[in-house]
Design a protein around this motif. Structure first.
Motif, mmCIF file in Angstrom:
data_model
loop_
_atom_site.group_PDB
_atom_site.id
_atom_site.type_symbol
_atom_site.label_atom_id
_atom_site.label_comp_id
_atom_site.label_asym_id
_atom_site.label_seq_id
_atom_site.Cartn_x
_atom_site.Cartn_y
_atom_site.Cartn_z
ATOM 1 N N GLU A 149 9.673 6.916 0.016
ATOM 2 C CA GLU A 149 9.056 6.463 1.261
ATOM 3 C C GLU A 149 7.944 7.384 1.743
ATOM 4 O O GLU A 149 7.028 6.952 2.438
ATOM 5 C CB GLU A 149 10.130 6.250 2.339
ATOM 6 C CG GLU A 149 10.547 4.786 2.383
ATOM 7 C CD GLU A 149 11.993 4.551 2.797
ATOM 8 O OE1 GLU A 149 12.628 5.464 3.364
ATOM 9 O OE2 GLU A 149 12.481 3.430 2.526
ATOM 10 N N VAL A 150 7.976 8.657 1.320
ATOM 11 C CA VAL A 150 6.951 9.597 1.785
ATOM 12 C C VAL A 150 5.547 9.125 1.382
ATOM 13 O O VAL A 150 4.579 9.351 2.100
ATOM 14 C CB VAL A 150 7.224 11.051 1.321
ATOM 15 C CG1 VAL A 150 8.314 11.114 0.308
ATOM 16 C CG2 VAL A 150 6.003 11.751 0.760
ATOM 17 N N PHE A 151 5.442 8.394 0.272
ATOM 18 C CA PHE A 151 4.130 7.893 -0.158
ATOM 19 C C PHE A 151 3.711 6.623 0.599
ATOM 20 O O PHE A 151 2.569 6.202 0.521
ATOM 21 C CB PHE A 151 4.138 7.583 -1.665
ATOM 22 C CG PHE A 151 4.274 8.804 -2.533
ATOM 23 C CD1 PHE A 151 3.276 9.767 -2.587
ATOM 24 C CD2 PHE A 151 5.400 8.980 -3.332
ATOM 25 C CE1 PHE A 151 3.393 10.881 -3.402
ATOM 26 C CE2 PHE A 151 5.528 10.100 -4.154
ATOM 27 C CZ PHE A 151 4.522 11.055 -4.178
ATOM 28 N N HIS A 152 4.655 5.983 1.284
ATOM 29 C CA HIS A 152 4.381 4.675 1.906
ATOM 30 C C HIS A 152 3.815 4.784 3.317
ATOM 31 O O HIS A 152 3.053 3.933 3.736
ATOM 32 C CB HIS A 152 5.677 3.837 1.982
ATOM 33 C CG HIS A 152 6.216 3.448 0.651
ATOM 34 N ND1 HIS A 152 7.390 2.739 0.512
ATOM 35 C CD2 HIS A 152 5.771 3.653 -0.606
ATOM 36 C CE1 HIS A 152 7.633 2.534 -0.770
ATOM 37 N NE2 HIS A 152 6.671 3.088 -1.469
ATOM 38 N N LYS A 153 4.237 5.839 4.027
ATOM 39 C CA LYS A 153 3.879 5.909 5.447
ATOM 40 C C LYS A 153 2.348 5.935 5.581
ATOM 41 O O LYS A 153 1.662 6.439 4.720
ATOM 42 C CB LYS A 153 4.535 7.119 6.114
ATOM 43 C CG LYS A 153 3.960 8.460 5.707
ATOM 44 C CD LYS A 153 4.539 9.570 6.576
ATOM 45 C CE LYS A 153 4.122 10.948 6.128
ATOM 46 N NZ LYS A 153 2.717 11.177 5.866
ATOM 47 N N ASP A 154 1.841 5.339 6.618
ATOM 48 C CA ASP A 154 0.403 5.237 6.925
ATOM 49 C C ASP A 154 -0.333 4.165 6.123
ATOM 50 O O ASP A 154 -1.514 3.938 6.367
ATOM 51 C CB ASP A 154 -0.343 6.574 6.717
ATOM 52 C CG ASP A 154 0.222 7.699 7.564
ATOM 53 O OD1 ASP A 154 0.836 7.377 8.605
ATOM 54 O OD2 ASP A 154 0.053 8.866 7.192
ATOM 55 N N PHE A 155 0.321 3.533 5.145
ATOM 56 C CA PHE A 155 -0.426 2.580 4.312
ATOM 57 C C PHE A 155 0.143 1.171 4.342
ATOM 58 O O PHE A 155 -0.130 0.369 3.462
ATOM 59 C CB PHE A 155 -0.526 3.104 2.872
ATOM 60 C CG PHE A 155 -1.188 4.450 2.806
ATOM 61 C CD1 PHE A 155 -2.509 4.603 3.181
ATOM 62 C CD2 PHE A 155 -0.472 5.574 2.406
ATOM 63 C CE1 PHE A 155 -3.128 5.846 3.157
ATOM 64 C CE2 PHE A 155 -1.072 6.824 2.374
ATOM 65 C CZ PHE A 155 -2.404 6.962 2.747
ATOM 66 N N GLN A 156 0.929 0.879 5.343
ATOM 67 C CA GLN A 156 1.509 -0.461 5.470
ATOM 68 C C GLN A 156 0.418 -1.462 5.882
ATOM 69 O O GLN A 156 -0.530 -1.069 6.553
ATOM 70 C CB GLN A 156 2.640 -0.433 6.513
ATOM 71 C CG GLN A 156 3.741 0.557 6.210
ATOM 72 C CD GLN A 156 4.582 0.189 5.014
ATOM 73 O OE1 GLN A 156 4.584 -0.956 4.583
ATOM 74 N NE2 GLN A 156 5.290 1.164 4.455
ATOM 75 N N PRO A 157 0.507 -2.724 5.570
ATOM 76 C CA PRO A 157 1.558 -3.300 4.746
ATOM 77 C C PRO A 157 1.253 -3.153 3.250
ATOM 78 O O PRO A 157 0.126 -3.350 2.819
ATOM 79 C CB PRO A 157 1.531 -4.784 5.144
ATOM 80 C CG PRO A 157 0.104 -5.028 5.545
ATOM 81 C CD PRO A 157 -0.442 -3.727 6.068
ATOM 82 N N LEU A 158 2.272 -2.798 2.503
ATOM 83 C CA LEU A 158 2.151 -2.732 1.049
ATOM 84 C C LEU A 158 2.395 -4.127 0.467
ATOM 85 O O LEU A 158 2.862 -5.027 1.170
ATOM 86 C CB LEU A 158 3.181 -1.745 0.490
ATOM 87 C CG LEU A 158 3.126 -0.328 1.050
ATOM 88 C CD1 LEU A 158 4.257 0.511 0.461
ATOM 89 C CD2 LEU A 158 1.788 0.332 0.778
ATOM 90 N N THR A 159 2.127 -4.303 -0.805
ATOM 91 C CA THR A 159 2.395 -5.572 -1.476
ATOM 92 C C THR A 159 3.881 -5.921 -1.337
ATOM 93 O O THR A 159 4.731 -5.089 -1.660
ATOM 94 C CB THR A 159 2.044 -5.452 -2.972
ATOM 95 O OG1 THR A 159 0.693 -5.021 -3.071
ATOM 96 C CG2 THR A 159 2.214 -6.785 -3.690
#
Ligand SMILES: *Cc1c(COP(=O)(O)O)cnc(C)c1O
Length: 386
Positions: A149-159
């Motif tokens: 999850e550390v790579f996901h924050k700030d880049f939502q929405p992901l595929t």
């Protein structure tokens, strides 16, 4: 302005670079701007399969550069076709799509899996199950695949359409598969960025069996482990399984950007005209480098990888400050009592370059690193761990 200052001012600050500028090298030795030499146990993150400026590799690349450097995929070129044939013959896979990076190789794998499932089971079968702690790339889709999850924050929405299961927990994976309309399971045989942990045999075989029984595609992400690094040509070959799709990149060309998605029986004909493409994909210079690299990854070379791996594991195991050594072949993680960063800094000071992964010291030496250099580097690492 010196290079470090210039870089910090003008290059996007996405990398936490070591305070070291590499200007040249030969094999497993690299040289910084002051002329200091280092033994390189990182290989540009598993890319420089035979180290820096390897002569056989260089000649293959230079020869192709002298003919034609790029044609686009509107025309046939020999290196692209020959490399695809080699990859298929050595894996039993049926077709290859070429791209330029690991993330793109995974994107193609995901597209092929989704189209296969849509045609075979229905358009709602879109879910890709991946593992917690995995790493599959930095595009918005491969980030969604990445179970950290550390790579996901700030880049939502992901595929959308990605869920994660715990590594080595077949029941959890079965539950995820059952709870969603699943197109594929994607996993790294050795989780690299996630801490250099090899999956357990029972788990991998259980996943392969489940996928086969339910006609769910099994995608092996061999971006880091593939192309000889595991001690076999591809890491999955240690597990007696046959994936439906294999993605690879890093070490494939030995230093130039090239990604490949290997499509097995089920997906060989799924992608048709205009379904996918890449302007640079299958570049003749990169493919010529890869033909040279792949043709040298033969049984004696692989035996050498296994020998070097054993030397590293035996040298480090039980040494003061070393808690564990994990991984496979020449993709190894060392869990140290000291913070990994301190060990890495001391190694660099002493002329040895090592990497980190999830709090561990990560070793990814060239597959042909000379034994004497490896022993020298290990002596430094042992001291730094203590
Ligand atoms: C490095 C890596 C990727 C991403 O490759 P890029 O070339 O950086 O896009 C994907 N999967 C794994 C397992 C990797 O190690």
């Amino acid at each position: 302005m010196d290079i470090k200052t210039m870089d910090q001012q003008y290059v996007a600050n996405t990398y936490n670079r070591f305070p070291l500028q590499i200007v040249s090298g030969k094999g497993s030795l690299v040289t910084d701007e002051t002329g200091k030499q280092y033994i390189d146990l990182g290989s540009g993150i598993a890319v420089n399969t035979f180290g820096v400026a390897d002569e056989v590799w260089q000649q293959a690349v230079i020869a192709q550069l002298g003919k034609v450097q790029h044609t686009s995929n509107l025309y046939y070129t020999e290196p692209c076709a020959v490399l695809a044939k080699m990859l298929c013959e050595r894996t039993g896979m049926k077709k290859v799509f070429f791209s330029n990076s690991g993330a793109e190789a995974n994107e193609c794998a995901i597209k092929a899996a989704r189209k296969y499932a849509a045609q075979k089971k229905g358009p709602e079968y879109t879910t890709i199950v991946t593992l917690w702690n995995s790493f599959h790339g930095r595009t918005l889709t491969t980030l969604a695949a990445t179970g950290q999850e550390v790579f996901h924050k700030d880049f939502q929405p992901l595929t959308p359409g990605f869920v994660h299961a715990r590594a080595n927990d077949l029941e959890d994976l079965k539950a995820q598969v059952a709870a969603h309309q699943t197109a594929a399971v994607m996993m790294e045989i050795v989780q690299g960025e996630g801490g250099v942990n090899a999956l357990e045999q029972d788990f991998v075989q259980g996943v392969a069996k489940l996928c086969q029984e339910q006609d769910i595609l099994l995608i092996c992400d061999e971006v880091q482990l593939g192309n000889g690094r595991s001690g076999m040509l591809y890491g999955y070959m240690h597990y007696g399984i046959t994936p439906d799709i294999v993605s690879t990149a890093k070490g494939l060309c030995g230093g130039l950007p090239l990604g490949a998605t290997l499509l097995g029986e089920k997906t060989a004909h799924v992608l048709g005209y205009s379904d996918h493409g890449s302007t640079f994909g299958g570049n003749p210079v990169c493919c010529a480098g890869a033909i040279s690299t792949l043709s040298r990854i033969d049984e004696p070379l692989l035996q050498g990888v296994r020998d070097r791996s054993r030397l590293i594991v035996e040298t480090l195991t039980g040494k003061p400050g070393v808690k564990s050594v994990t991984g496979l072949g020449l993709m190894l993680g060392v869990e140290t009592e000291k913070p990994a960063g301190a060990v890495i800094a001391q190694c660099m000071e002493q002329g040895v370059l090592v990497l980190s992964a999830h709090g561990k010291v990560r070793l990814l030496p060239a597959l042909n690193i000379p034994m004497d250099l490896l022993k020298q580097a290990l002596a430094v690492l042992v001291q730094a761990c203590a």
